[in-house]
Design a protein around this motif. Structure first.
Motif, PDB file in Angstrom:
ATOM      1  N   GLN A  60      50.563 -64.710 -10.910  1.00 35.19           N
ATOM      2  CA  GLN A  60      51.951 -63.858 -10.804  1.00 35.19           C
ATOM      3  C   GLN A  60      51.582 -62.413 -11.544  1.00 35.19           C
ATOM      4  N   ASP A  61      50.393 -62.082 -12.145  1.00 31.85           N
ATOM      5  CA  ASP A  61      50.394 -60.832 -12.610  1.00 31.85           C
ATOM      6  C   ASP A  61      49.893 -59.698 -11.377  1.00 31.85           C
ATOM      7  N   GLY A  62      49.859 -60.283 -10.338  1.00 27.88           N
ATOM      8  CA  GLY A  62      49.150 -59.404  -9.303  1.00 27.88           C
ATOM      9  C   GLY A  62      47.706 -59.527  -9.113  1.00 27.88           C
ATOM     10  N   SER A  63      47.042 -60.493 -10.074  1.00 29.83           N
ATOM     11  CA  SER A  63      45.703 -60.488  -9.843  1.00 29.83           C
ATOM     12  C   SER A  63      45.328 -61.641  -8.669  1.00 29.83           C
ATOM     13  N   VAL A  64      44.111 -61.822  -8.206  1.00 32.21           N
ATOM     14  CA  VAL A  64      43.665 -62.713  -7.383  1.00 32.21           C
ATOM     15  C   VAL A  64      42.377 -63.736  -7.898  1.00 32.21           C
ATOM     16  N   THR A  65      42.405 -64.997  -7.664  1.00 33.01           N
ATOM     17  CA  THR A  65      41.407 -65.741  -8.328  1.00 33.01           C
ATOM     18  C   THR A  65      40.621 -66.262  -7.115  1.00 33.01           C
ATOM     19  N   VAL A  66      39.351 -66.122  -6.963  1.00 34.23           N
ATOM     20  CA  VAL A  66      38.430 -66.817  -5.963  1.00 34.23           C
ATOM     21  C   VAL A  66      37.525 -67.701  -6.243  1.00 34.23           C
ATOM     22  N   SER A  67      37.580 -68.863  -6.353  1.00 34.29           N
ATOM     23  CA  SER A  67      36.475 -69.673  -6.698  1.00 34.29           C
ATOM     24  C   SER A  67      35.885 -70.719  -5.495  1.00 34.29           C
ATOM     25  N   ASP A  68      34.548 -71.123  -5.854  1.00 35.52           N
ATOM     26  CA  ASP A  68      33.884 -71.899  -4.824  1.00 35.52           C
ATOM     27  C   ASP A  68      32.998 -73.013  -5.830  1.00 35.52           C
ATOM     28  N   ASN A  69      32.603 -74.129  -5.058  1.00 33.99           N
ATOM     29  CA  ASN A  69      31.626 -74.773  -5.983  1.00 33.99           C
ATOM     30  C   ASN A  69      30.326 -74.772  -5.335  1.00 33.99           C
ATOM     31  N   GLY A  70      29.960 -73.582  -5.028  1.00 40.48           N
ATOM     32  CA  GLY A  70      28.464 -73.294  -4.586  1.00 40.48           C
ATOM     33  C   GLY A  70      27.352 -73.307  -5.656  1.00 40.48           C
ATOM     34  N   ARG A  71      26.455 -72.656  -5.406  1.00 43.11           N
ATOM     35  CA  ARG A  71      25.422 -72.734  -6.464  1.00 43.11           C
ATOM     36  C   ARG A  71      25.524 -72.028  -7.850  1.00 43.11           C
ATOM     37  N   GLY A 125      25.613 -74.251   3.207  1.00 42.78           N
ATOM     38  CA  GLY A 125      25.699 -75.615   3.162  1.00 42.78           C
ATOM     39  C   GLY A 125      25.772 -75.861   1.674  1.00 42.78           C
ATOM     40  N   TYR A 126      26.063 -74.698   0.770  1.00 38.44           N
ATOM     41  CA  TYR A 126      26.082 -75.294  -0.569  1.00 38.44           C
ATOM     42  C   TYR A 126      27.458 -75.354  -1.239  1.00 38.44           C
ATOM     43  N   ALA A 127      28.579 -75.009  -0.488  1.00 38.59           N
ATOM     44  CA  ALA A 127      29.771 -75.023  -0.905  1.00 38.59           C
ATOM     45  C   ALA A 127      30.730 -75.823  -0.184  1.00 38.59           C
ATOM     46  N   GLN A 128      31.722 -76.701  -0.626  1.00 37.70           N
ATOM     47  CA  GLN A 128      32.386 -77.561   0.229  1.00 37.70           C
ATOM     48  C   GLN A 128      33.980 -77.095  -0.139  1.00 37.70           C
ATOM     49  N   ASN A 129      34.123 -76.376  -1.093  1.00 40.89           N
ATOM     50  CA  ASN A 129      35.592 -76.037  -1.500  1.00 40.89           C
ATOM     51  C   ASN A 129      35.608 -74.583  -1.707  1.00 40.89           C
ATOM     52  N   ILE A 130      36.755 -73.935  -1.369  1.00 36.44           N
ATOM     53  CA  ILE A 130      36.983 -72.490  -1.422  1.00 36.44           C
ATOM     54  C   ILE A 130      38.360 -72.491  -1.809  1.00 36.44           C
ATOM     55  N   ASP A 131      38.818 -71.967  -3.049  1.00 35.26           N
ATOM     56  CA  ASP A 131      40.233 -71.845  -3.447  1.00 35.26           C
ATOM     57  C   ASP A 131      40.628 -70.355  -3.864  1.00 35.26           C
ATOM     58  N   VAL A 169      27.725 -66.912 -22.834  1.00 33.06           N
ATOM     59  CA  VAL A 169      27.685 -68.513 -22.440  1.00 33.06           C
ATOM     60  C   VAL A 169      28.942 -68.940 -23.287  1.00 33.06           C
ATOM     61  N   ILE A 170      29.869 -69.374 -22.466  1.00 35.32           N
ATOM     62  CA  ILE A 170      31.347 -69.754 -23.269  1.00 35.32           C
ATOM     63  C   ILE A 170      31.546 -71.286 -23.280  1.00 35.32           C
ATOM     64  N   GLY A 171      30.622 -72.022 -22.826  1.00 31.67           N
ATOM     65  CA  GLY A 171      30.751 -73.519 -22.891  1.00 31.67           C
ATOM     66  C   GLY A 171      29.567 -74.167 -22.021  1.00 31.67           C
ATOM     67  N   LYS A 172      29.775 -75.439 -21.941  1.00 26.85           N
ATOM     68  CA  LYS A 172      28.857 -76.437 -21.173  1.00 26.85           C
ATOM     69  C   LYS A 172      29.470 -77.126 -20.001  1.00 26.85           C
ATOM     70  N   CYS A 173      28.584 -77.730 -19.029  1.00 22.52           N
ATOM     71  CA  CYS A 173      29.302 -78.389 -17.927  1.00 22.52           C
ATOM     72  C   CYS A 173      28.173 -79.143 -17.584  1.00 22.52           C
ATOM     73  N   ALA A 174      28.504 -80.201 -16.519  1.00 22.93           N
ATOM     74  CA  ALA A 174      27.628 -80.883 -15.869  1.00 22.93           C
ATOM     75  C   ALA A 174      26.698 -80.300 -15.373  1.00 22.93           C
ATOM     76  N   VAL A 175      25.455 -80.678 -15.281  1.00 20.37           N
ATOM     77  CA  VAL A 175      24.317 -79.922 -14.530  1.00 20.37           C
ATOM     78  C   VAL A 175      24.623 -79.925 -13.092  1.00 20.37           C
ATOM     79  N   LYS A 176      25.000 -80.898 -12.404  1.00 22.81           N
ATOM     80  CA  LYS A 176      25.516 -81.027 -11.039  1.00 22.81           C
ATOM     81  C   LYS A 176      26.803 -80.110 -10.695  1.00 22.81           C
ATOM     82  N   ASP A 177      27.477 -79.778 -11.671  1.00 25.39           N
ATOM     83  CA  ASP A 177      28.910 -78.924 -11.667  1.00 25.39           C
ATOM     84  C   ASP A 177      28.546 -77.481 -11.414  1.00 25.39           C
ATOM     85  N   SER A 178      28.499 -76.619 -10.445  1.00 28.61           N
ATOM     86  CA  SER A 178      28.129 -75.289 -10.281  1.00 28.61           C
ATOM     87  C   SER A 178      29.143 -74.655  -9.395  1.00 28.61           C
ATOM     88  N   GLY A 179      29.140 -73.399  -9.741  1.00 26.03           N
ATOM     89  CA  GLY A 179      30.127 -72.492  -8.623  1.00 26.03           C
ATOM     90  C   GLY A 179      30.339 -71.283  -9.462  1.00 26.03           C
TER      91      GLY A 179
END
Length: 661
Positions: free
Chosen positions: A63-74, A52-58, A158-168
């Motif tokens: 093009q270089d043969g790699s795969v990126t998997v991202s979610d907006n979980g914790r 119940g912690y993530a609503q999107n999975i992308d 640590v490479i940057g900052k984001c909103a506290v509610k923005d997680s994943g």
């Protein structure tokens, strides 16, 4: 599901390098293509959504043969592990047994329901990748770490900052083609898996992005099923002519009761009956596809058979002389099944088949009442289903009579010690070659007398590797085996007559010890050398009885006494670990080691080894590309003039053997 489960640095349990994965990748994943190691990453994102912690999975195929998997979980925890003193995100990708899926009952685990308890998922992905990068958004900060061949090359920073509610979590993987037969992803399989995740996670959006080879344009595919299993089954049917409307049901335990099962466990399914054509079916456990089925499918099958049988008996619909079997009811059912289990156990790391025996009881128990209610509320539909099942039974019985007539002219006298089955339909008949008379006695009482036959073997079968075909019948055991199965010995180059074959499955059933393994090898040698067509056509199997039984005392009124069976030391260790997590004291359970099959009572032998719903039966196969290697192994192990090479082999490989003395 409750979202109160804590997920921080202490949620991850370490059990300790990735060298074994690189040495034998086939033990940990499928090596035909990198698809499965990408699925491990997708499974982790899906587990966040299941909690119940993530609503999107992308997922993006770059093009270089790699795969990126991202979610907006914790986001994977980035702090130091309390006992290992290494960032948790690093541990998860570099230690084989590290993950947030172990402490399921103690309350400290990150996931109650997840795809498995192996803890080897994404660390295997990392081991078999040229490069892997992880970016985590958590608690207002963006963290990054990079690996190459499983080793850290850019430490966590640590490479940057984001909103506290923005997680994943975002993971980018460059698979190392060195470990795979083909460097290309199986796009069809990937799309099927992603669509299934969307179905089994109603309200979760799953997106696949891929670049077109022709123009380099990014193409997106999105799956989103707010109606879940019912709409998915409609997609699978693809306008097929259904005999009944789709019935869908979702049943999970909402409160703890006196059963062995826990809150949240249960099953959801959608099913319908088809008149003709291909019958699609899919099953899942905690979102993991199980293409080879398993005990959860057996539970649904049992529930459907029981519900339809009760309906037919209640309305007195069964014609005289017709005996209904579960396949008559289930063979024309299209279904999608999603089971949810706290501790799923799979056959192999690729998780193709569920093996928990209690899953059968769970799914059957949760499914039968809604099915019976539906049938009795829809009498016309129930009668239509009954008509389909009775028709299937009549077709089966007609084909059996044809076989009976064909075999009536046979002149071979069956061995006196063979306890035959009643049916003569080789599609369902099974012969168990059992080690010893005492085990044979237990097996006779444990069998289904309709479809299962028992042939006890006295002593060890002759090593037949260098015995000429004409001399084989000098050995009484080999003679009895040949007569019982109805096929004569033959060479690989022959075109033998299999029309006399009396059993569709011939299963070797020996003790789970060294002597049993020896008998198993002798029988496999017999079939490999003198009945190769039976192996080629998929008729030879090896049964897998357990080596240990764990008896757990009742834990008050809420937890009755339980029995667990373990096939080997590793499974025993997993059971004891589970009891430890449940805080069961060592004095509250006892471990028994079966010295042989004869020690098992018939009920135990039936439940663990002979019942099609709960047994483990391995089909003997020789892949085309391994035929020469297989032949060389048999020559080395069974050849009379190979003592020197056997000794050299044992001296070289002996330290890898897990001795059972």
């Amino acid at each position: 599901m409750s979202k109160s489960n804590k997920y921080d640095e202490s949620s991850v349990t370490v059990l300790k390098g990735l060298a074994p994965v690189k040495e034998r990748p086939g033990m940990y994943t499928r090596t035909d293509s990198p698809t499965h190691i990408i699925q491990e990453v997708i499974d982790n994102a899906a587990d966040e959504a299941l909690g119940g912690y993530a609503q999107n999975i992308d997922i993006t195929l770059n093009q270089d043969g790699s795969v990126t998997v991202s979610d907006n979980g914790r986001g994977i925890p980035t702090g130091l592990h309390p006992s290992e003193h290494v960032p948790v995100v690093e541990l998860v990708f570099t230690q084989l047994h590290a993950g947030g899926k172990f402490n399921k009952k103690s309350g400290n685990g990150a996931y109650a329901f997840s795809g498995g308890l192996h803890g080897v998922g994404v660390s295997v992905t990392n081991a078999l990748s040229k490069r892997l990068e992880v970016t985590v958004k958590r608690e207002g900060q963006i963290h990054h770490i990079a690996f190459a061949g499983g080793e850290v090359i850019q430490p966590l920073s640590v490479i940057g900052k984001c909103a506290v509610k923005d997680s994943g979590t975002e993971i980018r993987v460059w698979p190392d083609e060195h470990y795979f037969d083909s460097p290309n992803y199986n796009l069809t399989e990937l799309e099927r898996v992603l669509r299934a995740k969307a179905v089994l996670l109603p309200g979760v959006s799953v997106t696949l992005n891929k670049y077109q080879a022709a123009d380099g344009q990014l193409q997106s595919q999105k799956w989103y099923y707010p109606n879940g299993l019912k709409s998915y089954l409609l997609d699978l049917l693809n306008d097929a002519n259904t005999a009944t409307p789709i019935f869908a049901s979702e049943n999970y335990l909402t409160e703890q009761n006196d059963s062995d099962f826990n809150v949240g466990e249960g099953a959801a399914f959608a099913l319908t009956w088809l008149e003709e054509g291909h019958v699609p079916s899919e099953s899942y456990v905690n979102l993991i596809p199980t293409p080879l089925g398993g005990t959860h499918e057996a539970g649904l099958k049992q529930a459907v058979f029981q519900a339809v049988s009760n309906f037919i008996n209640h309305h007195n619909l069964l014609p005289r002389g017709v005996k209904l079997q579960s396949d008559d009811v289930f063979s024309r059912i299209a279904f999608v099944l999603s089971a949810r289990l706290l501790d799923p156990q799979f056959q192999g790391q690729t998780k193709d088949k569920l093996t928990n025996r209690d899953a059968l009881k769970l799914v059957a128990g949760m499914s039968i009442d809604p099915l019976e209610l539906w049938l009795n509320q829809n009498i016309d539909i129930g009668k239509k289903i009954a008509e389909l099942a009775i028709r299937q039974a009549q077709i089966r019985m007609r084909s059996t009579k044809k076989i009976e007539k064909k075999k009536g002219s046979g002149v071979a006298v069956l061995p006196g010690k063979l306890t035959d089955c009643e049916s003569e339909d080789i599609r369902e008949n099974e012969l168990f070659l059992v080690e010893g008379d005492s085990a044979g006695g237990s097996a006779k009482l444990a069998r289904d007398k309709n479809t299962q036959a028992i042939l006890p073997l006295r002593g060890k079968v002759l090593n037949s590797f260098e015995v000429h075909r004409d001399q084989l019948f000098g050995n009484a055991e080999i003679h009895d085996i040949s007569v019982a199965i109805g096929v004569d010995p033959h060479e690989k180059t022959d075109n033998p007559d299999l029309s006399g074959l009396r059993y569709g499955k011939i299963a070797i059933l020996s003790d789970a010890d060294v002597d049993g393994a020896h008998i198993q090898v002798l029988l496999l040698t017999l079939f490999y050398k003198h009945f190769p067509k039976l192996i080629e056509t998929g008729h030879i199997y090896v049964a897998q009885p357990p080596l240990y039984r764990v008896d757990v005392n009742a834990q008050g009124k809420s937890k009755p006494a339980r029995k667990f069976y373990a096939q080997d030391d590793q499974e025993l260790e997993n059971i004891l670990q589970r009891l430890n997590l449940e805080k069961v004291k060592e004095s509250a359970y006892s471990i028994s080691r079966f010295k042989g099959l004869g020690e098992m009572n018939p009920d135990q032998l039936k439940d663990t080894t002979m019942s099609p719903d709960t047994r483990r039966l391995l089909q003997v196969q020789i892949p085309d590309n391994d035929s020469d290697e297989t032949k060389n192994i048999f020559i080395k192990l069974m050849g009379k003039g190979e003592a020197a090479s056997r000794r050299a082999w044992m001296e070289e490989e002996g330290d890898k053997v897990e001795a059972d003395i």
